[in-house]
Design a protein around this motif. Structure first.
Motif, PDB file in Angstrom:
ATOM      1  N   THR A  54      27.362 -20.893 -20.597  1.00 24.76           N
ATOM      2  CA  THR A  54      28.366 -20.479 -21.688  1.00 24.76           C
ATOM      3  C   THR A  54      28.064 -21.408 -22.872  1.00 24.76           C
ATOM      4  O   THR A  54      27.183 -22.007 -22.928  1.00 24.76           O
ATOM      5  CB  THR A  54      30.034 -20.539 -21.635  1.00 24.76           C
ATOM      6  N   LYS A  55      27.530 -19.858 -23.512  1.00 30.16           N
ATOM      7  CA  LYS A  55      27.612 -20.551 -25.339  1.00 30.16           C
ATOM      8  C   LYS A  55      28.063 -20.191 -26.241  1.00 30.16           C
ATOM      9  O   LYS A  55      28.699 -19.775 -26.338  1.00 30.16           O
ATOM     10  CB  LYS A  55      26.712 -20.192 -25.680  1.00 30.16           C
ATOM     11  N   THR A  56      28.978 -21.549 -27.260  1.00 30.54           N
ATOM     12  CA  THR A  56      29.170 -21.178 -28.249  1.00 30.54           C
ATOM     13  C   THR A  56      29.564 -21.496 -30.406  1.00 30.54           C
ATOM     14  O   THR A  56      28.123 -22.426 -30.014  1.00 30.54           O
ATOM     15  CB  THR A  56      30.823 -22.205 -28.313  1.00 30.54           C
ATOM     16  N   VAL A  66      31.662 -16.738 -28.459  1.00 26.35           N
ATOM     17  CA  VAL A  66      31.829 -17.993 -26.859  1.00 26.35           C
ATOM     18  C   VAL A  66      30.757 -16.438 -26.636  1.00 26.35           C
ATOM     19  O   VAL A  66      31.265 -15.244 -25.796  1.00 26.35           O
ATOM     20  CB  VAL A  66      32.857 -18.069 -26.105  1.00 26.35           C
ATOM     21  N   LEU A 106      36.984 -23.965 -26.204  1.00 25.99           N
ATOM     22  CA  LEU A 106      36.375 -22.935 -26.577  1.00 25.99           C
ATOM     23  C   LEU A 106      35.384 -22.936 -24.836  1.00 25.99           C
ATOM     24  O   LEU A 106      34.699 -22.032 -24.813  1.00 25.99           O
ATOM     25  CB  LEU A 106      35.120 -23.332 -27.178  1.00 25.99           C
ATOM     26  N   GLY A 107      36.128 -23.751 -23.913  1.00 29.22           N
ATOM     27  CA  GLY A 107      34.802 -24.451 -22.879  1.00 29.22           C
ATOM     28  C   GLY A 107      35.671 -23.825 -21.587  1.00 29.22           C
ATOM     29  O   GLY A 107      35.190 -23.149 -20.957  1.00 29.22           O
ATOM     30  N   CYS A 110      38.289 -19.458 -22.923  1.00 29.60           N
ATOM     31  CA  CYS A 110      37.755 -18.431 -23.814  1.00 29.60           C
ATOM     32  C   CYS A 110      35.914 -17.520 -22.993  1.00 29.60           C
ATOM     33  O   CYS A 110      36.639 -16.430 -22.637  1.00 29.60           O
ATOM     34  CB  CYS A 110      36.789 -18.101 -24.996  1.00 29.60           C
TER      35      CYS A 110
END
Length: 159
Positions: A54-56, A66, A106-107, A110
């Motif tokens: 995962t990338k934010t 996200v 976010l982690g 999302c």
């Protein structure tokens, strides 16, 4: 109708936490089936390699993109059956969220929202590629997040 970005005229600004899905979208996609049609007759048991990332990134004020990246590489006796790479993203509005809640939102939250969409893409394309449907098992993003936090702490302690 009031949206998270607007308030009724004359209404006092609110400091209530806001979490809103602005947009969900397929960001990148690749499917490779290099050994068709011969591979359909291969009796060997396939080996599945699965990777998740995962990338934010912040996108303007109060908005975050996200991206959930999944790679599924399936081989039989080192011969490629198929390779699927999918990046599915969401643009999320997060306003007045306490700072200590932002990273878990976010982690964990999302990616939980994005996962059913990316799972559907993978299942559909594998079936369209002539293979049995590949249904990805649910992922506990809270456990993935906790594990990543522990790894960061260990790296900081070692460095």
């Amino acid at each position: 109708m009031t949206t998270p970005d607007t308030a009724a005229p004359g209404a006092a600004p609110t400091d209530q936490p806001v979490f809103h899905i602005e947009k969900l979208y397929l960001k990148d996609f690749s499917f490779e089936n290099p050994n068709a049609p011969e591979i359909y007759q291969d009796p060997n048991e396939p080996k599945v390699t699965f990777n998740l990332d995962t990338k934010t990134k912040p996108v303007g004020q109060d908005h975050f993109e996200v991206t959930l990246n999944i790679t599924v590489d399936v081989k039989a006796e080192e011969k490629a059956l198929f390779l699927v790479e999918v990046s599915y993203a969401g643009l999320f509005l997060m306003r007045n969220i306490p700072k200590d809640h932002m990273a878990p939102m976010l982690g964990i939250e999302c990616p939980n929202i994005l996962f059913p969409y990316i799972r559907q893409v993978v299942t559909q394309v594998v079936t369209e590629g002539g293979f049995k449907p590949l249904v990805l098992d649910p992922i506990n993003f809270a456990a993935v997040y906790q594990q990543a936090q522990q790894q960061r702490q260990q790296q900081q302690a070692a460095g």
